[in-house]
Scaffold this motif. Sequence first.
Motif, PDB file in Angstrom:
ATOM      1  N   LEU A 133      27.748  -7.956 -22.190  1.00 53.49           N
ATOM      2  CA  LEU A 133      26.901  -7.928 -21.004  1.00 53.49           C
ATOM      3  C   LEU A 133      27.739  -8.002 -19.733  1.00 53.49           C
ATOM      4  O   LEU A 133      27.514  -7.241 -18.780  1.00 53.49           O
ATOM      5  CB  LEU A 133      25.895  -9.084 -21.042  1.00 53.49           C
ATOM      6  CG  LEU A 133      24.981  -9.223 -19.828  1.00 53.49           C
ATOM      7  CD1 LEU A 133      24.064  -8.022 -19.733  1.00 53.49           C
ATOM      8  CD2 LEU A 133      24.207 -10.501 -19.895  1.00 53.49           C
ATOM      9  N   ILE A 134      28.730  -8.894 -19.705  1.00 52.40           N
ATOM     10  CA  ILE A 134      29.603  -9.004 -18.531  1.00 52.40           C
ATOM     11  C   ILE A 134      30.408  -7.717 -18.353  1.00 52.40           C
ATOM     12  O   ILE A 134      30.594  -7.230 -17.234  1.00 52.40           O
ATOM     13  CB  ILE A 134      30.511 -10.240 -18.645  1.00 52.40           C
ATOM     14  CG1 ILE A 134      29.673 -11.517 -18.600  1.00 52.40           C
ATOM     15  CG2 ILE A 134      31.551 -10.255 -17.524  1.00 52.40           C
ATOM     16  CD1 ILE A 134      30.447 -12.780 -18.902  1.00 52.40           C
ATOM     17  N   GLY A 135      30.887  -7.160 -19.459  1.00 49.69           N
ATOM     18  CA  GLY A 135      31.597  -5.887 -19.380  1.00 49.69           C
ATOM     19  C   GLY A 135      30.709  -4.777 -18.849  1.00 49.69           C
ATOM     20  O   GLY A 135      31.159  -3.921 -18.072  1.00 49.69           O
ATOM     21  N   ALA A 136      29.443  -4.782 -19.236  1.00 51.92           N
ATOM     22  CA  ALA A 136      28.502  -3.776 -18.733  1.00 51.92           C
ATOM     23  C   ALA A 136      28.273  -3.941 -17.229  1.00 51.92           C
ATOM     24  O   ALA A 136      28.136  -2.948 -16.510  1.00 51.92           O
ATOM     25  CB  ALA A 136      27.181  -3.875 -19.486  1.00 51.92           C
ATOM     26  N   ILE A 137      28.241  -5.175 -16.763  1.00 51.78           N
ATOM     27  CA  ILE A 137      28.106  -5.420 -15.320  1.00 51.78           C
ATOM     28  C   ILE A 137      29.311  -4.838 -14.578  1.00 51.78           C
ATOM     29  O   ILE A 137      29.166  -4.160 -13.558  1.00 51.78           O
ATOM     30  CB  ILE A 137      27.959  -6.929 -15.033  1.00 51.78           C
ATOM     31  CG1 ILE A 137      26.606  -7.437 -15.521  1.00 51.78           C
ATOM     32  CG2 ILE A 137      28.123  -7.223 -13.538  1.00 51.78           C
ATOM     33  CD1 ILE A 137      26.467  -8.948 -15.491  1.00 51.78           C
ATOM     34  N   LEU A 138      30.504  -5.083 -15.107  1.00 54.99           N
ATOM     35  CA  LEU A 138      31.708  -4.568 -14.457  1.00 54.99           C
ATOM     36  C   LEU A 138      31.774  -3.044 -14.498  1.00 54.99           C
ATOM     37  O   LEU A 138      32.150  -2.402 -13.507  1.00 54.99           O
ATOM     38  CB  LEU A 138      32.949  -5.179 -15.113  1.00 54.99           C
ATOM     39  CG  LEU A 138      33.153  -6.672 -14.868  1.00 54.99           C
ATOM     40  CD1 LEU A 138      34.269  -7.206 -15.752  1.00 54.99           C
ATOM     41  CD2 LEU A 138      33.437  -6.955 -13.411  1.00 54.99           C
ATOM     42  N   VAL A 139      31.393  -2.447 -15.624  1.00 54.01           N
ATOM     43  CA  VAL A 139      31.408  -0.982 -15.732  1.00 54.01           C
ATOM     44  C   VAL A 139      30.363  -0.366 -14.805  1.00 54.01           C
ATOM     45  O   VAL A 139      30.624   0.671 -14.171  1.00 54.01           O
ATOM     46  CB  VAL A 139      31.184  -0.548 -17.198  1.00 54.01           C
ATOM     47  CG1 VAL A 139      30.895   0.935 -17.297  1.00 54.01           C
ATOM     48  CG2 VAL A 139      32.393  -0.904 -18.034  1.00 54.01           C
ATOM     49  N   THR A 140      29.220  -0.986 -14.682  1.00 53.13           N
ATOM     50  CA  THR A 140      28.202  -0.506 -13.749  1.00 53.13           C
ATOM     51  C   THR A 140      28.729  -0.547 -12.322  1.00 53.13           C
ATOM     52  O   THR A 140      28.509   0.385 -11.542  1.00 53.13           O
ATOM     53  CB  THR A 140      26.914  -1.344 -13.862  1.00 53.13           C
ATOM     54  OG1 THR A 140      26.441  -1.287 -15.199  1.00 53.13           O
ATOM     55  CG2 THR A 140      25.846  -0.846 -12.912  1.00 53.13           C
TER      56      THR A 140
END
Length: 146
Positions: free
Chosen positions: A54-61
């Motif tokens: 989830l944190i990685g998805a926030i950063l990729v977004t």
Amino acid sequence: MSVTRFPHTCLYLWTAVVAAVTIISGLFSLGAGLGIDSGLLIPADPVGGCILLLIGAILVTGLWEGKIDRARWVQYGYTGLLLLLIFGAATILIGGADALSALMEGESADPGSMLWSGFIWGLLLALPAYPAISRILSGCSRREDT
């Protein structure tokens, strides 16, 4: 559609490195929790793996949205790095408490095992980037529109 040039290219790329490491460690942690043996010392933590993803998805977004609008990259990057710092600090506190509890009970403690947690690696990678992105966010909030 034009791509915005960043004055903070190194910080933008560092955010991409943090995002990649966070997603990869989340996948390995989730896989270890599901019983997939990777041969690495990554702890089996399916819930932690989902949080890392989830944190990685926030950063990729943030990286994706930041191609067009730098302010979006700063917002998502700040949030993702702050979450990594919080969860990394919590991992250190919980791991230290577990080690201390084991020592008080007369058992052997292995505090080095928590070093393979994705939260610790995320914390170590987020530490140099967080102050810089925090200054950028602070500068964006203080800028007056003329």
